[in-house]
Design a protein around this motif. Structure first.
Motif, PDB file in Angstrom:
ATOM      1  N   TYR A 129       0.813  -1.204   0.000  1.00 52.20           N
ATOM      2  CA  TYR A 129       0.000   0.000   0.000  1.00 52.20           C
ATOM      3  C   TYR A 129       0.850   1.258   0.000  1.00 52.20           C
ATOM      4  O   TYR A 129       1.933   1.305   0.561  1.00 52.20           O
ATOM      5  N   ALA A 130       0.326   2.259  -0.659  1.00 56.48           N
ATOM      6  CA  ALA A 130       0.921   3.594  -0.602  1.00 56.48           C
ATOM      7  C   ALA A 130       0.307   4.337   0.578  1.00 56.48           C
ATOM      8  O   ALA A 130      -0.776   4.002   1.043  1.00 56.48           O
ATOM      9  N   SER A 132       5.219   5.953  -2.026  1.00 60.11           N
ATOM     10  CA  SER A 132       4.905   4.701  -2.712  1.00 60.11           C
ATOM     11  C   SER A 132       5.055   3.510  -1.767  1.00 60.11           C
ATOM     12  O   SER A 132       5.661   3.628  -0.701  1.00 60.11           O
ATOM     13  N   PRO A 133       4.541   2.355  -2.161  1.00 60.42           N
ATOM     14  CA  PRO A 133       4.641   1.169  -1.300  1.00 60.42           C
ATOM     15  C   PRO A 133       6.079   0.820  -0.904  1.00 60.42           C
ATOM     16  O   PRO A 133       6.313   0.376   0.218  1.00 60.42           O
ATOM     17  N   THR A 171       7.902   9.628  -3.959  1.00 57.25           N
ATOM     18  CA  THR A 171       7.202  10.564  -3.082  1.00 57.25           C
ATOM     19  C   THR A 171       6.626  11.713  -3.899  1.00 57.25           C
ATOM     20  O   THR A 171       7.151  12.070  -4.956  1.00 57.25           O
ATOM     21  N   TRP A 202       1.221   1.818  -7.696  1.00 59.05           N
ATOM     22  CA  TRP A 202       1.743   3.190  -7.698  1.00 59.05           C
ATOM     23  C   TRP A 202       2.313   3.481  -9.066  1.00 59.05           C
ATOM     24  O   TRP A 202       3.123   2.722  -9.584  1.00 59.05           O
ATOM     25  N   TYR A 208      -1.251  11.360  -6.597  1.00 63.10           N
ATOM     26  CA  TYR A 208      -2.036  10.765  -5.511  1.00 63.10           C
ATOM     27  C   TYR A 208      -2.455  11.828  -4.497  1.00 63.10           C
ATOM     28  O   TYR A 208      -2.326  11.633  -3.285  1.00 63.10           O
ATOM     29  N   TYR A 234      -7.709   7.153  -1.890  1.00 61.08           N
ATOM     30  CA  TYR A 234      -7.289   6.405  -0.709  1.00 61.08           C
ATOM     31  C   TYR A 234      -8.430   5.581  -0.150  1.00 61.08           C
ATOM     32  O   TYR A 234      -9.589   5.987  -0.189  1.00 61.08           O
TER      33      TYR A 234
END
Length: 128
Positions: free
Chosen positions: A32-33, A52-53, A58, A103, A109, A115
């Motif tokens: 998950y991010a 990112s995961p 970033t 991602w 995002y 989310y």
């Protein structure tokens, strides 16, 4: 069940530094991010930063770029937001969020509906 718990918010003076933490449970860290958003009184919740995961990617809002740093520790299942040179306008409730999806480096995002899970928030107050 996925749970996100923020901590680290407090009252500080302008120019101070602060680190927020977001402890995650019920989710496999590497998939998950994570994002940070904030909401000031009377304003919409706004994007701050995302990671990112794997922690390599970033994105940041222009208002915090160069002052805030987002990161994550996979071993601890925890994300962080390091905030430097805080300003009174940074005063807000800060929320972390998790996104269970791939991602893509071309995206920021920065939208709330990107989310899947949200924490309850932690208050950051910066006095002048």
């Amino acid at each position: 069940q996925v749970q996100l718990v923020e901590s680290g918010g407090e009252l500080v003076q302008a120019g101070a530094s602060l680190r927020l933490s977001c402890a995650a449970s019920g989710v496999t860290t590497s998939r998950y991010a994570m994002g940070w958003f904030r909401q000031a009184p009377g304003k919409e919740r706004e994007f701050v930063a995302a990671v990112s995961p794997n922690g390599a990617g970033t994105t940041y809002a222009d208002s915090v770029k160069g002052r805030f740093t987002i990161s994550r520790d996979g071993a601890k299942n925890t994300g962080y937001l390091q905030m430097e040179a805080l300003k009174p306008e940074d005063t807000a409730v800060y929320y972390c969020a998790a996104r269970i999806a791939p991602w893509y480096t071309s995206r920021t995002y920065s939208k709330r509906d990107e989310y899947d899970y949200w924490g309850q928030g932690t208050q950051v107050t910066v006095s002048s």
